[in-house]
Write a protein that holds these residues in place. Sequence first.
Motif, PDB file in Angstrom:
ATOM      1  N   PRO A  29       6.723  -1.442   8.692  1.00 55.19           N
ATOM      2  CA  PRO A  29       6.101  -0.175   9.104  1.00 55.19           C
ATOM      3  C   PRO A  29       6.163  -0.013  10.614  1.00 55.19           C
ATOM      4  N   VAL A  30       6.273   1.208  11.068  1.00 55.09           N
ATOM      5  CA  VAL A  30       6.352   1.473  12.504  1.00 55.09           C
ATOM      6  C   VAL A  30       5.039   2.020  13.046  1.00 55.09           C
ATOM      7  N   ALA A  31       4.044   2.176  12.173  1.00 51.33           N
ATOM      8  CA  ALA A  31       2.738   2.677  12.582  1.00 51.33           C
ATOM      9  C   ALA A  31       1.689   2.075  11.661  1.00 51.33           C
ATOM     10  N   GLY A  32       0.423   2.335  12.002  1.00 50.77           N
ATOM     11  CA  GLY A  32      -0.647   1.809  11.164  1.00 50.77           C
ATOM     12  C   GLY A  32      -1.059   0.418  11.583  1.00 50.77           C
ATOM     13  N   PRO A  33      -1.821  -0.259  10.730  1.00 50.49           N
ATOM     14  CA  PRO A  33      -2.332  -1.587  11.081  1.00 50.49           C
ATOM     15  C   PRO A  33      -1.225  -2.628  11.152  1.00 50.49           C
ATOM     16  N   LEU A  34      -1.548  -3.761  11.779  1.00 49.91           N
ATOM     17  CA  LEU A  34      -0.620  -4.883  11.835  1.00 49.91           C
ATOM     18  C   LEU A  34      -0.608  -5.574  10.473  1.00 49.91           C
ATOM     19  N   VAL A  35       0.498  -5.490   9.785  1.00 54.28           N
ATOM     20  CA  VAL A  35       0.574  -6.040   8.430  1.00 54.28           C
ATOM     21  C   VAL A  35       1.866  -6.831   8.286  1.00 54.28           C
ATOM     22  N   ILE A  86      -3.346  -3.213  23.358  1.00 52.71           N
ATOM     23  CA  ILE A  86      -2.270  -2.834  22.437  1.00 52.71           C
ATOM     24  C   ILE A  86      -2.607  -3.302  21.015  1.00 52.71           C
ATOM     25  N   CYS A  87      -3.086  -4.526  20.895  1.00 56.55           N
ATOM     26  CA  CYS A  87      -3.441  -5.049  19.565  1.00 56.55           C
ATOM     27  C   CYS A  87      -4.625  -4.291  18.973  1.00 56.55           C
ATOM     28  N   ALA A  88      -5.604  -3.972  19.802  1.00 53.57           N
ATOM     29  CA  ALA A  88      -6.780  -3.248  19.305  1.00 53.57           C
ATOM     30  C   ALA A  88      -6.377  -1.886  18.756  1.00 53.57           C
ATOM     31  N   ALA A  89      -5.399  -1.248  19.377  1.00 55.33           N
ATOM     32  CA  ALA A  89      -4.934   0.044  18.890  1.00 55.33           C
ATOM     33  C   ALA A  89      -4.255  -0.083  17.524  1.00 55.33           C
ATOM     34  N   MET A  90      -3.872  -1.302  17.144  1.00 52.54           N
ATOM     35  CA  MET A  90      -3.246  -1.544  15.843  1.00 52.54           C
ATOM     36  C   MET A  90      -4.207  -2.212  14.862  1.00 52.54           C
ATOM     37  N   GLY A  91      -5.503  -2.246  15.212  1.00 49.76           N
ATOM     38  CA  GLY A  91      -6.493  -2.703  14.255  1.00 49.76           C
ATOM     39  C   GLY A  91      -7.118  -4.056  14.505  1.00 49.76           C
ATOM     40  N   VAL A  92      -6.709  -4.784  15.550  1.00 46.34           N
ATOM     41  CA  VAL A  92      -7.353  -6.058  15.860  1.00 46.34           C
ATOM     42  C   VAL A  92      -8.775  -5.775  16.339  1.00 46.34           C
ATOM     43  N   GLU A  93      -9.744  -6.497  15.771  1.00 40.37           N
ATOM     44  CA  GLU A  93     -11.157  -6.245  16.045  1.00 40.37           C
ATOM     45  C   GLU A  93     -11.886  -7.413  16.695  1.00 40.37           C
ATOM     46  N   LYS A  94     -11.410  -8.631  16.427  1.00 39.77           N
ATOM     47  CA  LYS A  94     -12.128  -9.809  16.897  1.00 39.77           C
ATOM     48  C   LYS A  94     -11.206 -10.697  17.718  1.00 39.77           C
ATOM     49  N   LEU A  95     -11.757 -11.205  18.832  1.00 42.71           N
ATOM     50  CA  LEU A  95     -11.028 -12.092  19.718  1.00 42.71           C
ATOM     51  C   LEU A  95     -11.742 -13.432  19.803  1.00 42.71           C
ATOM     52  N   ARG A  96     -10.953 -14.492  19.947  1.00 45.66           N
ATOM     53  CA  ARG A  96     -11.518 -15.808  20.236  1.00 45.66           C
ATOM     54  C   ARG A  96     -10.730 -16.397  21.396  1.00 45.66           C
TER      55      ARG A  96
END
Length: 360
Positions: A29-35, A86-96
């Motif tokens: 996919p070229v858009a949407g969440p990171l899958v 950039i990752c957050a715009a693709m759905g990443v929510e949590k960081l460690r």
Amino acid sequence: MTLGGPEPAAAAVRTVVSRATDPAPPDMPVAGPLVDRFGRVVRKLRISLTDRCNFRCVYCMPEGDIPWIPSEEILTFDEIERVVRICAAMGVEKLRLTGGEPLLRPGVEELTARLVRVPGIRSVSMTTNGFLLPEKAAALKAAGLSGINISLDSLDRDRFRQLTRRDQLDRVLEGIAAAAAAGLQPIKINAVVMRGINDGEVETFLRWAREQPVDLTVRFIEFMPLDGSNVWTRDLVYTAAEILEQARRIGPVEPVHNDPADPARLYRFADGRGTFGIIASVSQPFCASCDRIRLTADGKIRNCLFAVEEFDLRELLRGGAGDETVAAAIRRAVWVKWRGHLINQKGFVKPQRAMYAIGG
């Protein structure tokens, strides 16, 4: 049993460099969440801030001289924040935030505050050995750090010294107290359990945690083949089933409703005093529900802890690539993630980087 062995020669990880001109994998996919191609959606990013550490834990690092990543190759705070946005715009929510030892990175409190403010990020937590927490816990809390994992593999001073090659058990216990006093929650204690080394302390850890005035969750981790001295063997793995057997000596335990994407399977004692977790990466892999990727200190994306390929973002970040190009590179790295690691199976290849150079 004594841990030891030859130190590995420095070797470069085979790296795949994602470029704007790389063709997209079929059906990506070229858009949407990171899958990935198996339908797993990435919601978590682990960020290594440094490969350096002030301990030398036997399951992680060799004892002698280590060829550290040159400082000019380490991502800057601006570069890290850009990747997170950039990752957050693709759905990443949590960081460690990890390392090495992340608290050795100067200005870690500033970076924490910056990442907390990124739109879409719901939590920023950290994994640390706890040594510097007495000085830094309050500032980290003020910066917005939500939770903290503290590595502690023994409550016995001599054994702690054997495992970390440092005589600093009291200092780590001070760090745990400082985290609690600062209001960092949740506090998780990570203990790597190795047969013949500290496997007899499972019950000790659980009784200790039940007696603490603050809420602590001890998480027992099966020994994984990512050590820096190449001592890992299947015989050293103390399994989840054996850990549970020790826990039941204290009293009845029951499973807690778990998020399938959480690496730890959680349990609580029936008397209500204490919760603990088991991360059984070797005996009970949880690859099917994995929702995380890693960013190494030198700017490589790893789509699995045990990956043998890495995808270079630093070249793009420093080469003038736009956000869309960087996002496409991250998306490619996620899409080709394998179904799962092959520990204990024919075909398993140990990553050439040890845990300290990957990020915990």
